[in-house]
Scaffold this motif. Structure first.
Motif, PDB file in Angstrom:
ATOM      1  N   ILE A 148       7.006  47.108 -15.033  1.00 40.64           N
ATOM      2  CA  ILE A 148       7.011  46.005 -16.001  1.00 40.64           C
ATOM      3  C   ILE A 148       6.419  46.455 -17.334  1.00 40.64           C
ATOM      4  CG2 ILE A 148       5.921  43.776 -16.507  1.00 40.64           C
ATOM      5  CD1 ILE A 148       6.205  43.211 -13.427  1.00 40.64           C
ATOM      6  N   ILE A 149       7.161  46.193 -18.396  1.00 42.47           N
ATOM      7  CA  ILE A 149       6.720  46.600 -19.739  1.00 42.47           C
ATOM      8  C   ILE A 149       6.031  45.447 -20.464  1.00 42.47           C
ATOM      9  CG2 ILE A 149       7.508  47.508 -21.973  1.00 42.47           C
ATOM     10  CD1 ILE A 149      10.021  48.532 -20.262  1.00 42.47           C
ATOM     11  N   ARG A 150       6.616  44.279 -20.360  1.00 40.27           N
ATOM     12  CA  ARG A 150       6.055  43.121 -21.068  1.00 40.27           C
ATOM     13  C   ARG A 150       6.467  41.830 -20.358  1.00 40.27           C
ATOM     14  NH1 ARG A 150       3.868  44.307 -26.001  1.00 40.27           N
ATOM     15  NH2 ARG A 150       3.168  42.450 -27.134  1.00 40.27           N
ATOM     16  N   GLN A 151       5.572  40.841 -20.396  1.00 43.05           N
ATOM     17  CA  GLN A 151       5.892  39.525 -19.847  1.00 43.05           C
ATOM     18  C   GLN A 151       5.394  38.439 -20.790  1.00 43.05           C
ATOM     19  OE1 GLN A 151       4.074  39.983 -15.806  1.00 43.05           O
ATOM     20  NE2 GLN A 151       6.161  39.682 -15.069  1.00 43.05           N
ATOM     21  N   ALA A 152       6.019  37.287 -20.730  1.00 45.67           N
ATOM     22  CA  ALA A 152       5.514  36.104 -21.432  1.00 45.67           C
ATOM     23  C   ALA A 152       5.551  34.939 -20.447  1.00 45.67           C
ATOM     24  CB  ALA A 152       6.370  35.780 -22.650  1.00 45.67           C
ATOM     25  N   VAL A 153       4.541  34.087 -20.556  1.00 47.97           N
ATOM     26  CA  VAL A 153       4.387  32.950 -19.645  1.00 47.97           C
ATOM     27  C   VAL A 153       4.826  31.677 -20.361  1.00 47.97           C
ATOM     28  CG1 VAL A 153       2.711  31.596 -18.323  1.00 47.97           C
ATOM     29  CG2 VAL A 153       2.419  34.074 -18.549  1.00 47.97           C
ATOM     30  N   VAL A 154       5.554  30.822 -19.668  1.00 45.02           N
ATOM     31  CA  VAL A 154       5.830  29.491 -20.220  1.00 45.02           C
ATOM     32  C   VAL A 154       5.498  28.439 -19.155  1.00 45.02           C
ATOM     33  CG1 VAL A 154       7.734  30.401 -21.652  1.00 45.02           C
ATOM     34  CG2 VAL A 154       8.250  29.229 -19.538  1.00 45.02           C
ATOM     35  N   PRO A 155       5.054  27.264 -19.597  1.00 43.55           N
ATOM     36  CA  PRO A 155       4.756  26.204 -18.635  1.00 43.55           C
ATOM     37  C   PRO A 155       6.043  25.575 -18.096  1.00 43.55           C
ATOM     38  CG  PRO A 155       4.431  25.415 -20.874  1.00 43.55           C
ATOM     39  CD  PRO A 155       4.768  26.869 -20.980  1.00 43.55           C
ATOM     40  N   VAL A 156       5.944  25.071 -16.876  1.00 44.64           N
ATOM     41  CA  VAL A 156       7.036  24.277 -16.297  1.00 44.64           C
ATOM     42  C   VAL A 156       6.550  22.829 -16.255  1.00 44.64           C
ATOM     43  CG1 VAL A 156       8.537  23.936 -14.303  1.00 44.64           C
ATOM     44  CG2 VAL A 156       7.689  26.243 -14.844  1.00 44.64           C
ATOM     45  N   PHE A 157       7.276  21.927 -16.904  1.00 47.47           N
ATOM     46  CA  PHE A 157       6.879  20.528 -16.940  1.00 47.47           C
ATOM     47  C   PHE A 157       7.591  19.735 -15.841  1.00 47.47           C
ATOM     48  CE2 PHE A 157       6.522  21.787 -21.576  1.00 47.47           C
ATOM     49  CZ  PHE A 157       5.152  21.970 -21.515  1.00 47.47           C
ATOM     50  N   ASP A 158       6.960  18.622 -15.451  1.00 54.63           N
ATOM     51  CA  ASP A 158       7.560  17.800 -14.388  1.00 54.63           C
ATOM     52  C   ASP A 158       8.954  17.311 -14.774  1.00 54.63           C
ATOM     53  OD1 ASP A 158       5.265  18.148 -12.963  1.00 54.63           O
ATOM     54  OD2 ASP A 158       4.422  16.166 -13.396  1.00 54.63           O
ATOM     55  N   SER A 159       9.161  17.150 -16.067  1.00 56.68           N
ATOM     56  CA  SER A 159      10.454  16.638 -16.539  1.00 56.68           C
ATOM     57  C   SER A 159      11.524  17.732 -16.621  1.00 56.68           C
ATOM     58  CB  SER A 159      10.265  16.014 -17.926  1.00 56.68           C
ATOM     59  OG  SER A 159       9.671  16.979 -18.786  1.00 56.68           O
ATOM     60  N   ILE A 191       2.862  55.922 -17.661  1.00 61.62           N
ATOM     61  CA  ILE A 191       3.107  55.153 -16.453  1.00 61.62           C
ATOM     62  C   ILE A 191       2.187  55.670 -15.361  1.00 61.62           C
ATOM     63  CG2 ILE A 191       4.822  54.524 -14.726  1.00 61.62           C
ATOM     64  CD1 ILE A 191       6.892  54.494 -16.843  1.00 61.62           C
ATOM     65  N   GLU A 192       1.384  54.760 -14.821  1.00 63.64           N
ATOM     66  CA  GLU A 192       0.488  55.102 -13.708  1.00 63.64           C
ATOM     67  C   GLU A 192       0.910  54.261 -12.522  1.00 63.64           C
ATOM     68  OE1 GLU A 192      -3.537  54.438 -14.921  1.00 63.64           O
ATOM     69  OE2 GLU A 192      -3.463  56.015 -16.456  1.00 63.64           O
ATOM     70  N   ARG A 194       2.939  51.892 -10.813  1.00 64.18           N
ATOM     71  CA  ARG A 194       3.891  50.918 -11.364  1.00 64.18           C
ATOM     72  C   ARG A 194       3.460  50.418 -12.741  1.00 64.18           C
ATOM     73  NH1 ARG A 194       7.717  48.220  -9.153  1.00 64.18           N
ATOM     74  NH2 ARG A 194       7.191  46.644 -10.688  1.00 64.18           N
ATOM     75  N   ARG A 195       2.280  50.820 -13.204  1.00 61.08           N
ATOM     76  CA  ARG A 195       1.727  50.229 -14.426  1.00 61.08           C
ATOM     77  C   ARG A 195       2.214  50.963 -15.670  1.00 61.08           C
ATOM     78  NH1 ARG A 195      -4.449  49.675 -14.276  1.00 61.08           N
ATOM     79  NH2 ARG A 195      -4.065  47.916 -15.658  1.00 61.08           N
ATOM     80  N   VAL A 196       2.725  50.199 -16.621  1.00 60.77           N
ATOM     81  CA  VAL A 196       3.110  50.762 -17.912  1.00 60.77           C
ATOM     82  C   VAL A 196       1.948  50.483 -18.866  1.00 60.77           C
ATOM     83  CG1 VAL A 196       4.770  50.703 -19.798  1.00 60.77           C
ATOM     84  CG2 VAL A 196       5.548  50.325 -17.438  1.00 60.77           C
ATOM     85  N   ILE A 197       1.287  51.548 -19.309  1.00 59.68           N
ATOM     86  CA  ILE A 197       0.092  51.388 -20.123  1.00 59.68           C
ATOM     87  C   ILE A 197       0.436  51.682 -21.589  1.00 59.68           C
ATOM     88  CG2 ILE A 197      -2.336  52.071 -20.385  1.00 59.68           C
ATOM     89  CD1 ILE A 197      -2.078  51.509 -17.506  1.00 59.68           C
TER      90      ILE A 197
END
Ligand code: GRF
Length: 202
Positions: A148-159, A191-192, A194-197
């Protein structure tokens, strides 16, 4: 200047985000070729409209490795350094992955390793997670499984339904894909396991 080859099958919004980042001077690269395996893909029309080198190589009915050899020829002919999958809906052969070993990136609309495979946003809704997101990763021979190189988090709303969640995730895809490409092209990472540093600034 490093040369990108973009593979797509559909809408092409990530291709446009990458092209936009290049035009804005945020990504030092050029798109050498964009290739669609589907003639009707909106993304390939968008690439042509932008004046990019846009190619259709239809995959229908072709054996995976035979098709992938056509792709490799086209990418090589265009001097591609890094292959970026952007909504490319075919599994790559081991042959292709070995040819471009650690030089293929993919963007996936979930926080891997959660929800690999198809309909990741639908999987997230069904599972009931409160956060999801997107991941840019190196492509290896597994399904959405490379480092994995980069991730972004988004919320999941009930709607939310899968479509509204997909739209929220897509905004973040357009941010992190150019950033991940910039890191990989800079070569300033190690890369160590699985880690991409990220080694920039360290
Ligand atoms: C994106 O959600 C991406 O994460 C997934 O396929 C979709 C492609 O969208 N791999 P677009 O064609 O780039 O608009």
């Amino acid at each position: 200047m490093k040369r990108l080859g973009i593979l797509l099958s559909g809408r092409g919004s990530n291709l446009c985000a990458i092209a936009g980042a290049i035009e804005a001077g945020k990504l030092d690269a050029e798109i050498a070729v964009a290739i669609s395996n589907r003639p009707e893909a909106r993304g390939i029309a968008a690439a042509a409209e932008r004046g990019l080198n846009a190619r259709v190589i239809p995959s229908r009915g072709l054996d995976r490795e035979i098709y992938d050899r056509l792709l490799i020829d086209e990418l090589r002919a265009n001097g591609v350094d890094l292959v970026c999958l952007a909504g490319y809906m075919r599994i790559l052969s081991g042959h292709f992955i070995r040819e471009f070993s650690m030089r293929i990136l993919n963007i996936h609309p979930s926080l891997l390793p959660a929800f690999p495979g198809l309909d990741a946003q639908h999987q997230a809704i069904e599972h009931g997670v409160k956060f999801s997101g997107c991941t840019v990763h190196f492509v290896d021979e597994g399904l959405d499984s490379g480092p994995i190189i980069r991730q972004a988090v988004v919320p999941v709303f009930d709607s939310d339904d899968a479509d509204s969640l997909a739209a929220r995730i897509l905004e973040q895809e357009h941010v992190i894909y150019p950033e991940a490409i910039a890191l990989v092209l800079s070569g300033n990472f190690r890369i160590e396991g699985r880690r991409v540093i990220d080694q920039r600034g360290s």
